[in-house]
Design a protein around this motif. Structure first.
Motif, PDB file in Angstrom:
ATOM      1  N   ARG A  31       9.752   8.991  -9.386  1.00 34.16           N
ATOM      2  CA  ARG A  31      10.515   9.925  -8.549  1.00 34.16           C
ATOM      3  C   ARG A  31      10.418   9.472  -6.895  1.00 34.16           C
ATOM      4  O   ARG A  31      11.522   9.669  -6.225  1.00 34.16           O
ATOM      5  N   LEU A  32       9.331   8.779  -6.538  1.00 32.28           N
ATOM      6  CA  LEU A  32       9.137   8.311  -5.106  1.00 32.28           C
ATOM      7  C   LEU A  32       8.497   6.963  -5.170  1.00 32.28           C
ATOM      8  O   LEU A  32       7.117   7.008  -5.182  1.00 32.28           O
ATOM      9  N   LYS A  33       9.325   5.904  -5.235  1.00 30.08           N
ATOM     10  CA  LYS A  33       8.713   4.597  -5.209  1.00 30.08           C
ATOM     11  C   LYS A  33       7.875   4.332  -4.231  1.00 30.08           C
ATOM     12  O   LYS A  33       6.987   3.507  -4.396  1.00 30.08           O
ATOM     13  N   CYS A  34       8.332   4.407  -3.079  1.00 33.35           N
ATOM     14  CA  CYS A  34       7.886   3.936  -1.668  1.00 33.35           C
ATOM     15  C   CYS A  34       7.937   5.217  -0.825  1.00 33.35           C
ATOM     16  O   CYS A  34       8.884   6.130  -0.734  1.00 33.35           O
TER      17      CYS A  34
ATOM     18  N   ASN B 144      11.905  -1.612  -4.806  1.00 27.13           N
ATOM     19  CA  ASN B 144      12.019  -2.385  -5.903  1.00 27.13           C
ATOM     20  C   ASN B 144      13.711  -2.881  -6.044  1.00 27.13           C
ATOM     21  O   ASN B 144      14.263  -2.942  -6.983  1.00 27.13           O
ATOM     22  N   THR B 145      14.178  -3.257  -5.073  1.00 29.61           N
ATOM     23  CA  THR B 145      15.445  -3.943  -4.854  1.00 29.61           C
ATOM     24  C   THR B 145      15.242  -5.104  -4.106  1.00 29.61           C
ATOM     25  O   THR B 145      14.250  -5.385  -3.634  1.00 29.61           O
ATOM     26  N   GLU B 146      16.441  -5.778  -4.158  1.00 24.97           N
ATOM     27  CA  GLU B 146      16.487  -7.084  -3.549  1.00 24.97           C
ATOM     28  C   GLU B 146      16.288  -7.040  -2.153  1.00 24.97           C
ATOM     29  O   GLU B 146      15.883  -7.992  -1.118  1.00 24.97           O
TER      30      GLU B 146
ATOM     31  N   GLN C  21       0.896  -1.180   0.166  1.00 25.47           N
ATOM     32  CA  GLN C  21       0.042  -0.087   0.104  1.00 25.47           C
ATOM     33  C   GLN C  21       0.768   1.316   0.083  1.00 25.47           C
ATOM     34  O   GLN C  21       0.400   2.470  -0.349  1.00 25.47           O
ATOM     35  N   PHE C  22       2.134   1.153   0.341  1.00 24.41           N
ATOM     36  CA  PHE C  22       2.851   2.306   0.395  1.00 24.41           C
ATOM     37  C   PHE C  22       3.797   2.589  -0.940  1.00 24.41           C
ATOM     38  O   PHE C  22       4.370   3.388  -1.032  1.00 24.41           O
ATOM     39  N   PHE C  23       3.390   1.489  -1.853  1.00 15.79           N
ATOM     40  CA  PHE C  23       4.417   1.849  -3.124  1.00 15.79           C
ATOM     41  C   PHE C  23       3.371   2.937  -4.051  1.00 15.79           C
ATOM     42  O   PHE C  23       2.115   2.748  -4.238  1.00 15.79           O
TER      43      PHE C  23
END
Length: 95
Positions: free
Chosen positions: A65-68, A76-78, A58-60
């Motif tokens: 510019r601001l993914k989270c 969006n990284t490991e 829900q925070f995505f």
């Protein structure tokens, strides 16, 4: 000098076909193994990337510019695979 080259060519000629055969199959096997390794590594990477839960959180924000809004540095990284702030979307039409 010319006779020496002529003698060497005629001496090597019976071995050229087996040598070329072995070299051709070696190159073919190396290419196939290289393609197999690349495909295997791609599948491994894809499986790991599909474990990233960011798009269902829900925070995505889905904005480059601001993914989270909570942890933008790992979105969006490991590192986001085991994110402690992950909250699943309850209603995807609201986000």
């Amino acid at each position: 000098m010319l006779q020496l080259i002529f003698f060497l060519i005629h001496g090597i000629q019976p071995l050229l076909v087996p040598i070329c055969f072995v070299v051709a199959w070696t190159v073919t096997i190396l290419v196939v193994l290289s393609l197999w390794t690349a495909a295997r590594d791609s599948v491994t990477t894809a499986k790991q990337m599909h474990q990233i839960p960011c798009t269902g959180c829900q925070f995505f924000t889905d904005d480059y510019r601001l993914k989270c809004t909570v942890r933008p540095s790992i979105a969006n990284t490991e590192e986001a695979i085991h994110c402690s702030d992950y909250q699943p979307k309850t209603n995807p039409y609201l986000y």
